[in-house]
Scaffold this active site. Structure first.
Site, PDB file in Angstrom:
ATOM      1  N   CYS A  89       0.820  -1.215   0.000  1.00 37.88           N
ATOM      2  CA  CYS A  89       0.000   0.000   0.000  1.00 37.88           C
ATOM      3  C   CYS A  89       0.850   1.258   0.000  1.00 37.88           C
ATOM      4  O   CYS A  89       0.316   2.361  -0.121  1.00 37.88           O
ATOM      5  CB  CYS A  89      -0.942  -0.016   1.201  1.00 37.88           C
ATOM      6  SG  CYS A  89      -2.318  -1.168   0.988  1.00 37.88           S
ATOM      7  N   LYS A 112       0.483   3.507  -3.160  1.00 37.32           N
ATOM      8  CA  LYS A 112      -0.731   4.265  -3.443  1.00 37.32           C
ATOM      9  C   LYS A 112      -0.382   5.665  -3.951  1.00 37.32           C
ATOM     10  O   LYS A 112       0.645   6.238  -3.564  1.00 37.32           O
ATOM     11  CB  LYS A 112      -1.564   4.424  -2.162  1.00 37.32           C
ATOM     12  CG  LYS A 112      -2.600   3.344  -1.936  1.00 37.32           C
ATOM     13  CD  LYS A 112      -3.499   3.723  -0.778  1.00 37.32           C
ATOM     14  CE  LYS A 112      -4.649   2.749  -0.611  1.00 37.32           C
ATOM     15  NZ  LYS A 112      -5.535   3.159   0.493  1.00 37.32           N
ATOM     16  N   ASP A 147     -14.329   2.478   1.999  1.00 34.68           N
ATOM     17  CA  ASP A 147     -13.504   1.329   1.634  1.00 34.68           C
ATOM     18  C   ASP A 147     -14.052   0.513   0.479  1.00 34.68           C
ATOM     19  O   ASP A 147     -13.307  -0.213  -0.179  1.00 34.68           O
ATOM     20  CB  ASP A 147     -13.327   0.419   2.863  1.00 34.68           C
ATOM     21  CG  ASP A 147     -12.574   1.127   3.969  1.00 34.68           C
ATOM     22  OD1 ASP A 147     -11.387   1.412   3.772  1.00 34.68           O
ATOM     23  OD2 ASP A 147     -13.183   1.419   5.018  1.00 34.68           O
ATOM     24  N   HIS A 206      -8.425 -11.514 -14.490  1.00 36.57           N
ATOM     25  CA  HIS A 206      -7.849 -10.983 -15.718  1.00 36.57           C
ATOM     26  C   HIS A 206      -6.344 -10.834 -15.520  1.00 36.57           C
ATOM     27  O   HIS A 206      -5.877 -10.508 -14.428  1.00 36.57           O
ATOM     28  CB  HIS A 206      -8.474  -9.627 -16.055  1.00 36.57           C
ATOM     29  CG  HIS A 206      -8.012  -9.064 -17.370  1.00 36.57           C
ATOM     30  ND1 HIS A 206      -8.279  -9.682 -18.577  1.00 36.57           N
ATOM     31  CD2 HIS A 206      -7.285  -7.950 -17.661  1.00 36.57           C
ATOM     32  CE1 HIS A 206      -7.745  -8.967 -19.554  1.00 36.57           C
ATOM     33  NE2 HIS A 206      -7.133  -7.919 -19.029  1.00 36.57           N
TER      34      HIS A 206
END
Length: 347
Positions: free
Chosen positions: A18, A21, A52, A141
């Site tokens: 994270c 970000k 969230d 994907h």
């Protein structure tokens, strides 16, 4: 014949977990011009408060929780990377008070640089966490990219009247944090080759621990707001609660749970670049006169961080019991909310 060179996944990452970000200030600028058109009445939660996950009412008894999260490697081990990324993605459903029901995999890999065995290891790690959460990976994907990227789309269910938002806290609420801080600092130490085996074990322990108390918290009327602490750090995600709820917040730094080795490293100046970017984005909303290392902990990006709860004072014992019942013994009260201009004061 020489043994094949061991692949270090973090060597492909400009920022891990994270911590990669987009910085809060830049994200706000990007989203400021995003058009908001007529929203369907059944969209209970959208983009309006940086919550969230999105929540869409299906009927009087069920609402769909939809979220996605993905990032570049925070650790070198493929299986561990997959576990961390999957845990982090599923957390957003728990942070809305929901129960996960299925996931889709999002995979981007530099196929000319990573052996198939490494990619399989990443996927296996994610699948192991989904199995632990009791949900299937029902599709996904994949693309060929320059940096390894892995994550999930996660869908869950929650009762429409029990959705927990980050914008519905009340004056007088207590603040409870479910996991200790310091994951970003440990990841920075790992990248510098300084992290101990025990420190790595603690990092894995917390980043792969599913925030399952979220389901129980959804059942409590005394829990008014809920979010999880991730890339913007404790201060950043608490500020989202304060802005959305139009309240002031106070945190006692000495009450914060902190991973011990992270505390050692941050005092020696080890931190992520994201920590500084976070402070630049929202530091003007924080009243803080402590030391630099304390600021770095407040802004430390947490990958798969803990739940942050705003609840009535009388609900604190019940909330802490819910955390402890799921193995979150370090959950504790860290501060309180009050009427006033949305800003955070750290004492």
């Amino acid at each position: 014949m020489n043994a094949p060179e061991k692949i270090r996944l973090t060597q492909f990452s400009h920022g891990g977990g994270c911590g990669c970000k987009i910085a809060p200030a830049v994200l706000s600028e990007i989203l400021a011009s995003a058009p908001i058109r007529g929203l369907p009445k059944d969209l209970l939660v959208g983009t309006e408060t940086a919550d969230d996950a999105a929540v869409y009412r299906l009927n009087d008894e069920q609402a769909l929780v939809a979220t996605t999260d993905f990032f570049t490697p925070i650790v070198d081990d493929p299986f561990d990377f997959g576990r961390i990324a999957a845990t982090n993605a599923i957390s957003d459903v728990f942070a809305m008070g929901g129960k996960p029901i299925m996931a889709l995999a999002l995979v981007g890999m530099p196929l000319d640089k990573l052996p198939v065995s490494v990619i399989r290891g990443i996927l296996a790690g994610g699948e192991s966490v989904c199995a632990q959460a009791g949900i299937p990976i029902a599709g996904g994907h994949s693309i060929d990219v320059l940096e390894p990227i892995y994550g999930l789309v996660v869908l869950g269910l929650v009762h429409p009247s029990k959705v927990k938002r980050n914008s519905t806290a009340r004056a007088g609420d207590s603040l409870i944090l479910g996991k200790p801080l310091g994951v970003g600092i440990l990841s920075a130490a790992l990248k510098k080759g300084k992290l101990s085996e025990a420190g790595y074990a603690r990092m894995l322990e917390w980043t792969t621990k599913l925030n399952t108390p979220g389901e129980a918290l959804a059942e409590m009327e005394g829990v008014h707001a809920l979010t999880d602490v991730t890339g913007f750090g404790l201060a950043g995600h608490l500020l989202e609660i304060l802005r959305g709820s139009k309240l002031a917040g106070e945190v006692r730094f000495d009450s914060l749970p902190i991973i011990p080795e992270a505390l050692e490293w941050v005092k020696q100046g080890v931190a992520t670049g994201a920590s500084g970017r976070n402070w630049k984005g929202y530091g003007h909303e924080v009243v803080f006169r402590g030391e630099d290392w304390q600021q770095k902990l407040l802004t430390d990006p947490q990958t798969s961080g803990g739940l942050l709860v705003a609840c009535a004072a009388e609900a604190v014992p019940q909330v802490l019991d819910a955390f402890k019942a799921k193995g979150f013994a370090q959950a504790c009260v860290i501060g309180k909310l009050s009427a006033g201009t949305p800003k955070l004061t750290v004492i």
